[in-house]
Scaffold this active site. Structure first.
Site, PDB file in Angstrom:
ATOM      1  N   TYR A   1      35.745  64.551   6.852  1.00 44.30           N
ATOM      2  CA  TYR A   1      36.729  65.063   5.881  1.00 44.30           C
ATOM      3  C   TYR A   1      36.322  64.662   4.475  1.00 44.30           C
ATOM      4  CZ  TYR A   1      40.723  67.615   7.577  1.00 44.30           C
ATOM      5  OH  TYR A   1      41.542  68.621   8.012  1.00 44.30           O
TER       6      TYR A   1
ATOM      7  N   GLU B   1      38.079  66.093   1.282  1.00 44.19           N
ATOM      8  CA  GLU B   1      38.879  66.853   0.304  1.00 44.19           C
ATOM      9  C   GLU B   1      38.597  66.355  -1.111  1.00 44.19           C
ATOM     10  OE1 GLU B   1      42.814  66.325   1.803  1.00 44.19           O
ATOM     11  OE2 GLU B   1      42.676  68.070   3.100  1.00 44.19           O
TER      12      GLU B   1
ATOM     13  N   ASP C   1      32.004  90.917  -6.988  1.00 43.65           N
ATOM     14  CA  ASP C   1      32.020  90.455  -5.589  1.00 43.65           C
ATOM     15  C   ASP C   1      30.734  90.978  -4.949  1.00 43.65           C
ATOM     16  OD1 ASP C   1      32.284  90.019  -2.914  1.00 43.65           O
ATOM     17  OD2 ASP C   1      34.299  90.865  -2.720  1.00 43.65           O
TER      18      ASP C   1
ATOM     19  N   THR D   1      29.904  86.112  -0.025  1.00 41.73           N
ATOM     20  CA  THR D   1      29.768  85.483   1.281  1.00 41.73           C
ATOM     21  C   THR D   1      28.314  85.029   1.354  1.00 41.73           C
ATOM     22  OG1 THR D   1      29.175  87.624   2.215  1.00 41.73           O
ATOM     23  CG2 THR D   1      31.463  86.938   2.486  1.00 41.73           C
TER      24      THR D   1
ATOM     25  N   LYS E   1      25.765  87.496   4.947  1.00 34.64           N
ATOM     26  CA  LYS E   1      25.372  88.903   5.093  1.00 34.64           C
ATOM     27  C   LYS E   1      23.895  89.019   4.710  1.00 34.64           C
ATOM     28  CE  LYS E   1      30.020  90.737   4.516  1.00 34.64           C
ATOM     29  NZ  LYS E   1      31.009  89.881   3.913  1.00 34.64           N
TER      30      LYS E   1
ATOM     31  N   ARG F   1      28.202  81.245   7.806  1.00 39.44           N
ATOM     32  CA  ARG F   1      29.421  82.020   7.540  1.00 39.44           C
ATOM     33  C   ARG F   1      30.263  81.209   6.560  1.00 39.44           C
ATOM     34  NH1 ARG F   1      31.636  86.447   9.878  1.00 39.44           N
ATOM     35  NH2 ARG F   1      29.742  86.684  11.087  1.00 39.44           N
TER      36      ARG F   1
HETATM   37  C1  LIG Z   1      32.734  92.862  -0.618  1.00 35.43           C
HETATM   38  C2  LIG Z   1      33.308  91.885   0.352  1.00 35.43           C
HETATM   39  N1  LIG Z   1      34.043  90.875  -0.122  1.00 35.43           N
HETATM   40  C3  LIG Z   1      34.593  89.966   0.692  1.00 35.43           C
HETATM   41  C4  LIG Z   1      34.422  90.037   2.046  1.00 35.43           C
HETATM   42  C5  LIG Z   1      35.125  89.050   2.925  1.00 35.43           C
HETATM   43  O1  LIG Z   1      34.289  88.209   3.577  1.00 35.43           O
HETATM   44  P1  LIG Z   1      34.763  87.428   4.905  1.00 35.43           P
HETATM   45  O2  LIG Z   1      34.798  88.422   5.987  1.00 35.43           O
HETATM   46  O3  LIG Z   1      33.716  86.395   5.030  1.00 35.43           O
HETATM   47  O4  LIG Z   1      36.109  86.850   4.590  1.00 35.43           O
HETATM   48  C6  LIG Z   1      33.642  91.062   2.593  1.00 35.43           C
HETATM   49  C7  LIG Z   1      33.437  91.130   4.060  1.00 35.43           C
HETATM   50  O5  LIG Z   1      32.956  92.038   4.630  1.00 35.43           O
HETATM   51  C8  LIG Z   1      33.092  92.023   1.720  1.00 35.43           C
HETATM   52  O6  LIG Z   1      32.384  93.047   2.184  1.00 35.43           O
END
Ligand SMILES: Cc1ncc(COP(=O)(O)O)c(C=O)c1O
Length: 518
Positions: free
Chosen positions: A110, A112, A265, A291, A294, A300
Site C-alpha cells: 500500500y 497512498e 485522450d 491507457t 493498447k 493494463r
Molecule cells: C479513447 C479511450 N479512452 C479511454 C478508454 C478507457 O480505457 P479503459 O478501458 O482502460 O478504462 C478507452 C478504452 O477503450 C479509449 O478507447
C-alpha cells in the site's frame, strides 16, 4: 518448433517481449524458457514454508495444483489467444517483463499518496519505482520536466479521464467530446435521449461533436460552431474508433476561442505517438491521458500528463500560470482512487523503456503498414471502409453494402476464431444496431504478421463474411434467425468449422508472447 525458435519469430524484438525482466535490462540477448517456479523457489531452501503453516499448500503451491478448475479456464483462454486472430483494435499482447512486474511482490504494498509523501511506511523502493515510471513516461514522449508533469497512478483509461474532469471541471461544468457512435469513447460523455449512460454525462454536462456522415471525417467547422454556443470548459480530442490522425491545431484554436482546456485522450494511439510515427497531441494539448495496454503494449493501466509553467499572458502582460498539477494529482488521490497499483506502475516503467527502443518504432510502423494492407485488401474485395482508408492501427468496415450488419459480421467472425467488435459507422441511426466492424492490427503485428500475412487474414475475413451473406439468404434479416441457422443448419455448421480450422492452423503458426501455458 521449440519455444525458443518460436519466440525468435516475434516481430523483430524477442528481447523486449520475451526477456526475463532482469535479463532484459542487463543481458538483453539472452532468451530463457520459463517454467512455473518450484515451491520455495524464493526461499533459498530455507524450507520453512512447507512445514510451518497449515496454509503452506495454498500459499506456495502452483495454481495448476491449488486450483485446477481455474487453471484450466486460463489455459483455454491461452489456447484461444494462440489459435485465434486477435483483431480487437484496443488489445495487444504484452511482454514477459511487463507480466513479471504484474505478478511481482509490488502487488502487496500500500502506498497512498505521492512519492516521498505517503500515508504508509515502507515505501522507499515503491517511491523509486514510481519516480522511474514518471521519468520514463516523460522521456518516452520527449517531454521536458519543467513543462510537463505526469501522474502514473490511474488504474486505467476511464479513471484517468474521470480524474481530469474531477480536477479541472466544476460539477456540472461543460465538456465536449467526439460522440460515441462517431468513434469517441464512453467516458467522453455519452448519453441517449432517454438515459445518461456515462458518469461523465451524469456529473458533467456533455455535448458531443460529430463526424461528417458522408466522409466519415470529424466536422471541425461544426465543432467550432457548437463550441461557440456551448462554451465548454474542456474539449477532448481523442478516439476509440477513427482511422485518421487528429488535427490538434484545429482543436487548439477552438479551445482558445472559448477559453477551454484541451485534453488529448491518446489511449488508442499512444504507442504510435511514442514511436513518433503519427502527430503528437503534446504540442497543442494542456492535458494528455492514455491507457498503457493498447498500442503502447504495457500493463493494463492509465497515465495523465499535465502542463506546467506559463499558460498564457493577459492583456496587462502578466503571466498566467498553469495550476493543473495539484488539481489532477489530488483528483486521482484522494479524490477518486485509493492505493496505487504498484505492480502496474512498475509495468508502466518497463513498457515506457521498451517504447524508447528502435525496435518499438519498427513495430509501430509495421502496425500501420498492416492496417493499410488490410484496408486495401478488403476494399479490393468490395468492402467499404469509413473515411476511405487509415493512417493508424485500425479500420472501420461498413458492411451494409454486402447485406450484413455489425452484429452478424462480428458473430460469424467470432465463430471462425477471428475476434473483432461490431461498431457504429457514420450515419448509423441506432447505436444498438451498428452497421460496421472495427478491426485493428496491433496484436497480430506483435505476433509477427507482416503485409503478406494480412493478405491471408483478408481472405479469411472475406470467406467468413461471404458465408454470413449465404446464411442471411436462408435466415432473413433478423439476428435471432441468423444465429438459429448458425446453430442448427448442419451444412452451415460444417462450413464454419472448416473456416475455423483454417484460421486456427494459420494463427497457431505464429508465436505468442507471454508465459508458455497460461
Ligand atoms: C479513447 C479511450 N479512452 C479511454 C478508454 C478507457 O480505457 P479503459 O478501458 O482502460 O478504462 C478507452 C478504452 O477503450 C479509449 O478507447
Amino acid at each position: 518448433m521449440n519455444i525458443t525458435s518460436l519466440r525468435n519469430g516475434f516481430y523483430g524484438f524477442s528481447q523486449i517481449l520475451n526477456g526475463n525482466i532482469v535479463k532484459s535490462l542487463l543481458r538483453p540477448k539472452l532468451i530463457v524458457q520459463r517454467k512455473w517456479y518450484p515451491i520455495n523457489y524464493y526461499n533459498n531452501n530455507r524450507n520453512f514454508t512447507l512445514s510451518s503453516t497449515m496454509n503452506s499448500k495454498i500459499m506456495n503451491g502452483n495454481l495448476c495444483d491449488t486450483d485446477p478448475e481455474l487453471y484450466k479456464i486460463i489455459k483455454n483462454e491461452k489456447h484461444r489467444q494462440q489459435h485465434g486472430l486477435e483483431m480487437i483494435a484496443s488489445e495487444n499482447f504484452t511482454s514477459i517483463p511487463v507480466l513479471q512486474c504484474l505478478s511481482s511482490c509490488l502487488h502487496n504494498k500500500y502506498s497512498e499518496g505521492m512519492p516521498n509523501q505517503r500515508y504508509y511506511g515502507g515505501n522507499e523502493y515503491i517511491d523509486e519505482i514510481e519516480i522511474l515510471a514518471q521519468k520514463r513516461s516523460l522521456e518516452a514522449y520527449r517531454l521536458k520536466s519543467d513543462e510537463w508533469g505526469v501522474n502514473v497512478q490511474p488504474y486505467s483509461g476511464s479513471p484517468a479521464n474521470f480524474a481530469v474532469y474531477t480536477g479541472i471541471v466544476e460539477p456540472h461544468g461543460r465538456i465536449m467530446g467526439l460522440d460515441l457512435p462517431d468513434g469517441g469513447h464512453l467516458t467522453h460523455g455519452f448519453f441517449t435521449p432517454t438515459k445518461k449512460i456515462s458518469a461523465t454525462s451524469m456529473f458533467f454536462e456533455s455535448m458531443p461533436y460529430k463526424v461528417d456522415p458522408k466522409t466519415g471525417l470529424i466536422d471541425y467547422e461544426k465543432l467550432a460552431e457548437t463550441a461557440r454556443l456551448f462554451k465548454p470548459r474542456l474539449i477532448i480530442a481523442g478516439i476509440s474508433c477513427y482511422s485518421r490522425c487528429l488535427d490538434y491545431k484545429k482543436f487548439r484554436e477552438v479551445a482558445d476561442e472559448n477559453g477551454a482546456y484541451l485534453l488529448g485522450d491518446m489511449a488508442h494511439i499512444s504507442g504510435l505517438v511514442a514511436a513518433g510515427v503519427i502527430p503528437s497531441p503534446f504540442e497543442y494539448c494542456d492535458i494528455v491521458t492514455t491507457t498503457t495496454h493498447k498500442t503502447l503494449r504495457g500493463p493494463r493501466a492509465g497515465v495523465i500528463f499535465f502542463r506546467k509553467g506559463v499558460r498564457s499572458v493577459n492583456a496587462k502582460g502578466e503571466k498566467i500560470m498553469y495550476d493543473l498539477e495539484n488539481r489532477i494529482n489530488q483528483a486521482v488521490f484522494p479524490g477518486l482512487q485509493g492505493g496505487p497499483h504498484n505492480h502496474a506502475i512498475a509495468g508502466i516503467a518497463t513498457a515506457m523503456k521498451q517504447a524508447m527502443m528502435p525496435e518499438f518504432k519498427e513495430y509501430q510502423l509495421q502496425v500501420i503498414k498492416n492496417a493499410q494492407r488490410l484496408c486495401e485488401g478488403l476494399k479490393s474485395r468490395g468492402y467499404q471502409i469509413a473515411t476511405g482508408g487509415t493512417d493508424v492501427h485500425l479500420i472501420l468496415v461498413d458492411v451494409r453494402n454486402v447485406g450484413l450488419n455489425g452484429a452478424k459480421a462480428e458473430r460469424i467472425l467470432e465463430l471462425c476464431s477471428i475476434a473483432c467488435n461490431k461498431n457504429t459507422v457514420p450515419g448509423d441511426k441506432s447505436a444498438l444496431n451498428p452497421s460496421g466492424i472495427r478491426l485493428g492490427t496491433p496484436a497480430l503485428t506483435t505476433r509477427g504478421l507482416k503485409e503478406t500475412d494480412f493478405d491471408q487474414v483478408v481472405d479469411n475475413i472475406d470467406k467468413a463474411l461471404k458465408l454470413a451473406q449465404e446464411i442471411t439468404k436462408i435466415a432473413g434479416p433478423k439476428l435471432v434467425d441468423f444465429n438459429r441457422v448458425l446453430e442448427e443448419n448442419a451444412e452451415v455448421r460444417s462450413k464454419v468449422q472448416n473456416l475455423k480450422e483454417g484460421v486456427e492452423k494459420f494463427s497457431g503458426s505464429f508465436p505468442l508472447p507471454g508465459y508458455e501455458d497460461f
